[in-house]
Design a protein around this motif. Structure first.
Motif: not given
Length: 481
Positions: A144-149
């Motif tokens: 999720r973090l990677m997708a958000r960034i």
């Protein structure tokens, strides 16, 4: 053999003394792990134990004096949402045990059939399932973090926004003390571009010490954070690191290496994560995650630099290297809206080179172009505040935009400008005023209003410039004069 090196803490919530004694014997005699047991006779006592202690697992009787069935389970779950719960049932309560599983219990044990290995395995399996779920949750959160960034990277071509988003999210996700991104120019030259937590730049209203801000041609933040403002983080020179990740004294360093066609990878910068515990060992997934993130940031750097170059070329005057009329109008509109909200002053100075046609006739158009470049450079020397703008208004006219500057501040800039031109003494033998290049200057100052267009300020400055020309040139008039 034991499966756990440490002692497991078990909370037993059971009101029947005989069952308590039996369970203690079974837990203490099994050989899979060492155990420390705390007993609660009621649901309320169990809740108190949970609020004051740390437990690895809970054994819960579903029929207590102050809690019955699924209600007892949900009460305990409320105070221990992440602790595995194993329910205890009678032989005739198997349906209740199954219902408890559906509500989130890890397992159920029938009291009449308990064995040492059975209770030990139930606890071990519950702990392993908890560990597997936690690993899955961490993996999902990483994705999720990677997708958000990545979404931020796709949505923004502003490198400052991309880099700040990266350090903010990494610090929050890894619970680090500080995360910074360094820009590395050579083994002895680097600077911090962004940091989390953000460090504020020194406030300084003296325009002599503030660098000019213009459209950046490489996409990098124009106001880097001084290294000394980042507490407790030692800047690491490039000759101490390799082009791979490195961990040292609680600091994890990940290189940022944009790939260029037909060139070897170059070290653009470093993503540096610091934690307070200098002996902390970094997990393989953390290093892998940050390396993948670094590669995405490297792609964003290339995209942002390309966009910045296009933006720079589109908004810069090709001859003088300062902003063109297109960017001037855009910048003026931005500042107008911003300052209108805060009821702050905005000043505009228009300059016209006196007798520039005669200059071209005397020295030729090539020298005329060189003259325009010299004038632009002199104006840039005057405009040293990062929020100001120097632009070519058209032909031999130039504009200076001064946000948050009142009439007196504008007057001071004009005086400085006149002094700089007087000292420069650019020859102009065709001028009928002086043998040197001179300027006619008009200025205007106002507090922008939402319902008034920026053109009003331009008109006022233009009228003041007309007064200066009519008065004999080589002078300054303000619209209010």
């Amino acid at each position: 053999m034991t499966f756990y090196q440490r002692r497991l803490h078990v909370l037993l919530i059971e009101d029947q003394q005989c069952q308590v004694e039996l369970l203690k014997v079974l837990l203490e005699s099994q050989s899979f792990f060492a155990v420390q047991i705390q007993v609660a006779r009621t649901l309320a006592q169990g809740v108190n134990r949970l609020q004051s202690g740390i437990f690895d697992t809970i054994l819960l009787d579903l029929f207590l004096p102050d809690g019955q069935g699924i209600e007892a389970l949900t009460t305990v779950q409320k105070f221990a949402p992440h602790i595995p719960i194993i329910v205890l049932t009678a032989a005739t309560d198997l349906n209740m045990g199954l219902a408890a599983l559906q509500k989130g219990a890890e397992d159920y044990l029938v009291k009449e059939h308990l064995r040492e290995s059975q209770i030990a395995k139930a606890i071990l399996y519950a702990l392993e399932r908890k560990k597997a779920r936690r690993q899955l949750e961490v993996q999902i959160e990483r994705e999720r973090l990677m997708a958000r960034i990545l979404e931020e990277i796709r949505q923004s071509l502003d490198l400052s926004v991309i880099l700040q988003t990266t350090v903010d999210e990494v610090r929050k996700f890894l619970q680090a003390d500080q995360v910074v991104i360094y820009r590395c120019y050579s083994p002895r030259a680097s600077r911090i571009l962004v940091a989390a937590p953000s460090s504020s730049l020194p406030a300084n209203g003296d325009r002599r010490h503030i660098p000019e801000r213009g459209p950046d041609s490489n996409g990098e933040p124009t106001e880097p954070i001084p290294c000394q403002t980042i507490n407790s983080l030692r800047q690491l020179p490039l000759d101490e690191i390799t082009l791979g990740p490195r961990a040292k004294d609680g600091v994890l360093i990940i290189p940022i290496q944009p790939q260029k066609p037909h060139q070897e990878d170059c070290l653009w910068g470093q993503l540096v994560v610091r934690v307070g515990d200098q002996k902390r060992s970094w997990l393989p997934w953390e290093i892998e995650f940050l390396c993948h993130l670094s590669s995405q940031v490297a792609i964003a750097i290339q995209q942002s630099a390309l966009f910045a170059q296009v933006h720079y070329l589109a908004n810069m005057d090709g001859l003088t290297g300062i902003a063109n009329r297109r960017y001037l109008d855009h910048f003026l509109e931005q500042q107008w809206q911003k300052l209108a909200k805060h009821h702050q002053y905005l000043s505009l100075i228009l300059c016209d080179i006196d007798f520039f046609k005669q200059y071209n006739d005397t020295y030729g158009h090539l020298e005329g172009d060189e003259c325009l470049k010299k004038v632009a450079n002199l104006l840039k020397k005057v405009m040293r505040r990062g929020t100001d703008l120097t632009a070519r208004y058209g032909g031999e006219e130039f504009a200076l935009v001064l946000p948050q500057t009142n009439k007196q501040g504008c007057q001071n800039v004009v005086i400085h400008l006149q002094s700089v031109f007087k000292q420069a003494q650019i020859p102009h033998r065709s001028s009928i005023i002086q043998p040197y290049l001179t300027l006619s200057i008009g200025s205007a100052t106002m507090v922008p209003l939402p319902n008034v267009p920026p053109k009003q300020l331009i008109d006022w400055a233009d009228q003041a410039l007309f007064k200066a020309k009519k008065a004999g040139r080589n002078c300054h008039f303000s619209f209010a004069d």
